[in-house]
Motif scaffolding. Structure first.
Motif, mmCIF file in Angstrom:
data_model
loop_
_atom_site.group_PDB
_atom_site.id
_atom_site.type_symbol
_atom_site.label_atom_id
_atom_site.label_comp_id
_atom_site.label_asym_id
_atom_site.label_seq_id
_atom_site.Cartn_x
_atom_site.Cartn_y
_atom_site.Cartn_z
ATOM 1 N N UNK A 33 -7.307 10.509 -2.898
ATOM 2 C CA UNK A 33 -6.569 10.714 -1.649
ATOM 3 C C UNK A 33 -5.584 9.580 -1.403
ATOM 4 N N UNK A 34 -4.596 9.876 -0.588
ATOM 5 C CA UNK A 34 -3.710 8.838 -0.088
ATOM 6 C C UNK A 34 -4.377 8.223 1.128
ATOM 7 N N UNK A 35 -4.640 6.946 1.064
ATOM 8 C CA UNK A 35 -5.388 6.278 2.122
ATOM 9 C C UNK A 35 -4.540 6.076 3.369
ATOM 10 N N UNK A 36 -5.105 6.378 4.508
ATOM 11 C CA UNK A 36 -4.480 5.994 5.769
ATOM 12 C C UNK A 36 -4.816 4.521 6.004
ATOM 13 N N UNK A 37 -3.791 3.705 5.935
ATOM 14 C CA UNK A 37 -3.963 2.265 5.844
ATOM 15 C C UNK A 37 -3.346 1.589 7.067
ATOM 16 N N UNK A 97 -1.205 -4.458 10.885
ATOM 17 C CA UNK A 97 -1.208 -5.025 12.233
ATOM 18 C C UNK A 97 0.089 -4.835 13.002
ATOM 19 N N UNK A 98 1.197 -4.829 12.317
ATOM 20 C CA UNK A 98 2.495 -4.692 12.983
ATOM 21 C C UNK A 98 3.520 -4.256 11.954
ATOM 22 N N UNK A 99 4.553 -3.554 12.385
ATOM 23 C CA UNK A 99 5.555 -3.075 11.420
ATOM 24 C C UNK A 99 6.260 -4.202 10.670
ATOM 25 N N UNK A 100 6.516 -5.318 11.358
ATOM 26 C CA UNK A 100 7.287 -6.422 10.762
ATOM 27 C C UNK A 100 6.418 -7.677 10.751
ATOM 28 N N UNK A 101 5.533 -7.745 9.766
ATOM 29 C CA UNK A 101 4.552 -8.823 9.800
ATOM 30 C C UNK A 101 4.099 -9.217 8.405
ATOM 31 N N UNK A 102 3.564 -10.419 8.282
ATOM 32 C CA UNK A 102 2.992 -10.877 7.023
ATOM 33 C C UNK A 102 1.779 -10.041 6.626
ATOM 34 N N UNK A 148 -1.387 4.825 -0.749
ATOM 35 C CA UNK A 148 -1.667 4.576 0.670
ATOM 36 C C UNK A 148 -0.482 4.961 1.537
ATOM 37 N N UNK A 149 -0.825 5.292 2.766
ATOM 38 C CA UNK A 149 0.153 5.613 3.791
ATOM 39 C C UNK A 149 0.043 4.543 4.869
ATOM 40 N N UNK A 150 0.971 3.573 4.911
ATOM 41 C CA UNK A 150 0.850 2.501 5.895
ATOM 42 C C UNK A 150 1.104 3.007 7.308
ATOM 43 N N UNK A 151 0.211 2.647 8.204
ATOM 44 C CA UNK A 151 0.341 3.040 9.610
ATOM 45 C C UNK A 151 0.352 1.765 10.448
ATOM 46 N N UNK A 152 1.543 1.313 10.868
ATOM 47 C CA UNK A 152 1.637 0.055 11.616
ATOM 48 C C UNK A 152 1.220 0.231 13.076
#
Length: 328
Positions: A154-158, A161-166, A182-186
């Motif tokens: 599966x593609x992980x829902x990941x 912490x923030x869209x523009x962050x370390x 993975x699918x990044x979810x900020x």
């Protein structure tokens, strides 16, 4: 004494007193009024306690209150911009962070500041990030999680912490290196906010977080990995990326660092006093013990070392930000 001579002497006396008065004002010992320390996150944030404790100790040493003021907005950029345009007189300081100063600037080059806008006083905090899952997740180690994810196909829902962050950048670097889809979810609100709630309600499979999350969310989440190449005193037993065969290679730039700065152009004698006082406090074991568990995140850096970290972080994050931009 004739009238003309009397007038001349009176004028000389007035001029002397005026110059003496101006000299007295110009050389008034710093500080002679309260100092404002801008804190870029919301009141109640765990690191506000660090800054307030530091501010209290600095105030005692300097003889004037250091008032910590939360200036919230735009992921820390509001406070950072306000400090950059403040008078460079030592009466406005900033708790600067990598997110608004480096990552935010890379994502948004039009921000009204850059590294040259600030004079370093001291590095204060260095916070490692974690790979975190719900306590109920069947995986208890990172190798188990990687095996689970690949077996699920599966593609992980990941959660990040923030869209523009370390944490987003270093977390995605690790996930790619681990060969995971993975699918990044900020989320906004820090690394112990909605990205943790998403683990609990099942909308997220995995998230980037910070070590204190397991204490705050006791029994609800667990950390699988420290997103760093080296272990950290805050979680000495937690495996690192290097322990599972993945070298992030970012060194201190992989951490969420924060410190103290003044606006560029602040007088050298003022900076010298602030640097001396902060160095003494940040290396005082009594101060570190006073902070409790947060004391393990104190990582004093001299002004020179701290400023070098800004450049190093910028150089490392620039290609990652460009990759992220090109993928969107």
């Amino acid at each position: 004494m004739n009238t003309t001579r009397k007038k001349a002497l009176a004028l000389m006396l007035a001029t002397t007193l005026s110059i003496g008065g101006m000299a007295s004002v110009a050389h008034a010992e710093y500080p002679d009024k309260p100092i404002t320390l801008l804190f870029p996150w919301a009141p109640g944030d765990p690191f506000e306690a660090v800054m307030r404790t530091l501010g209290e100790r600095m105030g005692e040493e300097l003889g004037q209150p250091v008032v910590v003021t939360s200036t919230v907005g735009a992921g820390g950029k509001k406070a950072t911009a306000a400090a950059a345009k403040a008078d460079a007189d030592g009466y406005t300081l900033l708790n600067n962070w990598v997110a608004p100063q480096i990552a935010g600037k890379l994502f948004d080059p039009d921000l009204p500041y850059d590294n040259s806008s600030f004079a370093p006083i001291a590095g204060v905090l260095a916070i490692p990030f974690t790979i975190t899952v719900a306590e109920s997740h069947p995986s208890n180690t990172m190798p188990e999680f990687i095996e689970w994810a690949k077996s699920e196909g599966k593609t992980l829902n990941y959660g990040v912490c923030a869209p523009q962050s370390v944490p987003r950048l270093v977390g995605e670097q690790f996930m790619r290196s681990a060969g995971l889809e993975f699918n990044p979810i900020p989320f906004n609100g820090g690394c112990m906010g909605d990205n943790i709630t998403g683990l609990l309600n099942g909308s997220l499979d995995v998230s980037v977080s910070v070590v204190p999350a397991t204490r705050v969310m006791e029994g609800q989440v667990k950390h699988l990995l420290l997103l760093a190449d080296e272990s950290h005193p805050v979680a000495p037993d937690l495996p690192t990326a290097a322990n599972v065969g993945i070298q992030i290679g970012w060194g201190p730039a992989a951490l969420g660092w924060g410190g103290l700065v003044a606006p560029a152009g602040t007088p050298d004698d003022v900076l010298a006093k602030l640097r001396q006082v902060s160095a003494e406090i940040l290396q005082d074991e009594a101060f570190i013990e006073e902070l409790g568990p947060l004391g393990k995140l104190i990582d004093y850096a001299s002004p020179e070392v701290f400023e070098a970290l800004w450049s190093e972080t910028e150089q490392l994050l620039t290609p990652r930000v460009e990759e992220l931009r090109n993928s969107n």
